[in-house]
Design a protein around this motif. Structure first.
Motif, short mmCIF file in Angstrom:
data_model
loop_
_atom_site.label_atom_id
_atom_site.label_comp_id
_atom_site.label_asym_id
_atom_site.label_seq_id
_atom_site.Cartn_x
_atom_site.Cartn_y
_atom_site.Cartn_z
N ALA A 12 66.31 37.66 37.64
CA ALA A 12 65.50 38.08 36.49
C ALA A 12 65.46 36.92 35.50
N ASN A 13 64.31 36.69 34.90
CA ASN A 13 64.18 35.63 33.91
C ASN A 13 64.36 36.14 32.49
N HIS A 14 63.65 37.21 32.16
CA HIS A 14 63.74 37.72 30.79
C HIS A 14 63.39 39.19 30.72
N VAL A 15 63.73 39.77 29.60
CA VAL A 15 63.28 41.10 29.25
C VAL A 15 62.52 40.93 27.94
N GLY A 16 61.36 41.56 27.85
CA GLY A 16 60.56 41.50 26.63
C GLY A 16 60.73 42.78 25.84
N ILE A 17 60.96 42.65 24.54
CA ILE A 17 61.14 43.80 23.67
C ILE A 17 60.10 43.71 22.56
N THR A 18 59.20 44.69 22.51
CA THR A 18 58.18 44.73 21.48
C THR A 18 58.78 45.35 20.22
N VAL A 19 58.60 44.66 19.10
CA VAL A 19 59.23 45.06 17.83
C VAL A 19 58.17 45.18 16.74
N SER A 20 58.56 45.82 15.64
CA SER A 20 57.64 45.99 14.52
C SER A 20 57.71 44.83 13.54
N ASN A 21 58.85 44.14 13.48
CA ASN A 21 59.04 43.05 12.52
C ASN A 21 59.87 41.97 13.19
N LEU A 22 59.23 40.85 13.50
CA LEU A 22 59.90 39.77 14.24
C LEU A 22 61.14 39.27 13.51
N GLU A 23 61.01 38.99 12.22
CA GLU A 23 62.15 38.42 11.48
C GLU A 23 63.34 39.36 11.45
N LYS A 24 63.09 40.64 11.22
CA LYS A 24 64.16 41.64 11.20
C LYS A 24 64.84 41.72 12.57
N SER A 25 64.04 41.67 13.63
CA SER A 25 64.60 41.77 14.98
C SER A 25 65.33 40.50 15.38
N ILE A 26 64.85 39.34 14.93
CA ILE A 26 65.59 38.10 15.19
C ILE A 26 66.97 38.20 14.57
N ALA A 27 67.05 38.66 13.33
CA ALA A 27 68.35 38.80 12.65
C ALA A 27 69.26 39.76 13.43
N PHE A 28 68.70 40.88 13.91
CA PHE A 28 69.50 41.85 14.65
C PHE A 28 70.03 41.25 15.96
N TYR A 29 69.15 40.68 16.78
CA TYR A 29 69.58 40.19 18.09
C TYR A 29 70.46 38.94 17.98
N GLU A 30 70.27 38.11 16.96
CA GLU A 30 71.18 36.99 16.75
C GLU A 30 72.57 37.51 16.37
N ALA A 31 72.62 38.50 15.47
CA ALA A 31 73.91 39.07 15.07
C ALA A 31 74.59 39.76 16.25
N LEU A 32 73.81 40.51 17.03
CA LEU A 32 74.37 41.24 18.17
C LEU A 32 74.94 40.29 19.22
N THR A 33 74.17 39.28 19.60
CA THR A 33 74.57 38.40 20.71
C THR A 33 75.39 37.19 20.28
N GLY A 34 75.36 36.86 18.98
CA GLY A 34 76.03 35.65 18.53
C GLY A 34 75.30 34.40 18.99
N THR A 35 74.02 34.54 19.35
CA THR A 35 73.22 33.44 19.86
C THR A 35 71.98 33.27 18.99
N LYS A 36 71.70 32.05 18.59
CA LYS A 36 70.51 31.75 17.79
C LYS A 36 69.29 31.69 18.70
N ILE A 37 68.12 32.01 18.14
CA ILE A 37 66.89 31.92 18.93
C ILE A 37 66.68 30.46 19.35
N SER A 38 66.06 30.26 20.49
CA SER A 38 65.79 28.92 20.98
C SER A 38 64.37 28.47 20.66
N ASN A 39 63.51 29.43 20.33
CA ASN A 39 62.10 29.12 20.12
C ASN A 39 61.47 30.25 19.32
#
Length: 163
Positions: A12-39
């Motif tokens: 598997a390469n990726h899973v796509g998650i459709t969100v209502s607010n990109l910035e809010k979701s970036i903050a959530f997934y970065e906090a959850l995974t401890g990983t910064k976005i790459s792009n």
């Protein structure tokens, strides 16, 4: 049917998650995974839309690269997105499961970032009806838009050979 791998469908390469607010979701997934976005970028137009059966599209997105899977966070600007919600038992509902070593530590991590699990984690026992996998612990939670997420501390057949 023989258990043979079809070329290109063994990873598997990726899973796509459709969100209502990109910035809010970036903050959530970065906090959850401890990983910064790459792009972080934007894509769209009629050519891209055709791959999705749409007439036109514009998508703001970000990518997070985990050890074994990428997460694409997608905010559709065009066409106007519609809110939907799936329960795990509904047909076509999907969820993303994060593998953890310690379920208690993972639950603490969720609390630290303000995530309320759907319920307390359970550890699979013989009375759950399984033939194997005893000791596997699981818990479910949701992202800010209600996407179904899970954590698992796998044992037995739930544990991947390369983990």
């Amino acid at each position: 049917m023989a258990n043979t791998k079809v070329s290109g469908f063994s990873r598997a390469n990726h899973v796509g998650i459709t969100v209502s607010n990109l910035e809010k979701s970036i903050a959530f997934y970065e906090a959850l995974t401890g990983t910064k976005i790459s792009n972080k970028d934007e894509i769209g137009g009629p050519r891209m839309a055709k791959t999705q059966g749409l007439e036109d599209t514009r998508i703001k997105y970000a990518n997070i690269h985990l050890d074994n899977l990428n997460i694409d966070i997608l905010e559709y600007v065009l066409p106007t997105p519609e809110k939907t919600s799936y329960q795990n038992n509904q047909i076509s509902a999907m969820h993303l499961c994060f593998e953890v070593d310690d379920i208690a530590a993972a639950m603490e991590r969720l609390k630290e970032i303000g995530v309320e699990p759907e319920g307390e984690p359970i550890v699979f026992q013989p009375e759950d009806g399984l033939k194997a996998g005893f000791g596997t612990a699981v818990a479910y939670f949701r992202d800010p838009d209600g996407t179904n997420l899970e954590i698992i501390a796998p044992q037995g057949p739930f544990k991947r050979k390369n983990s």
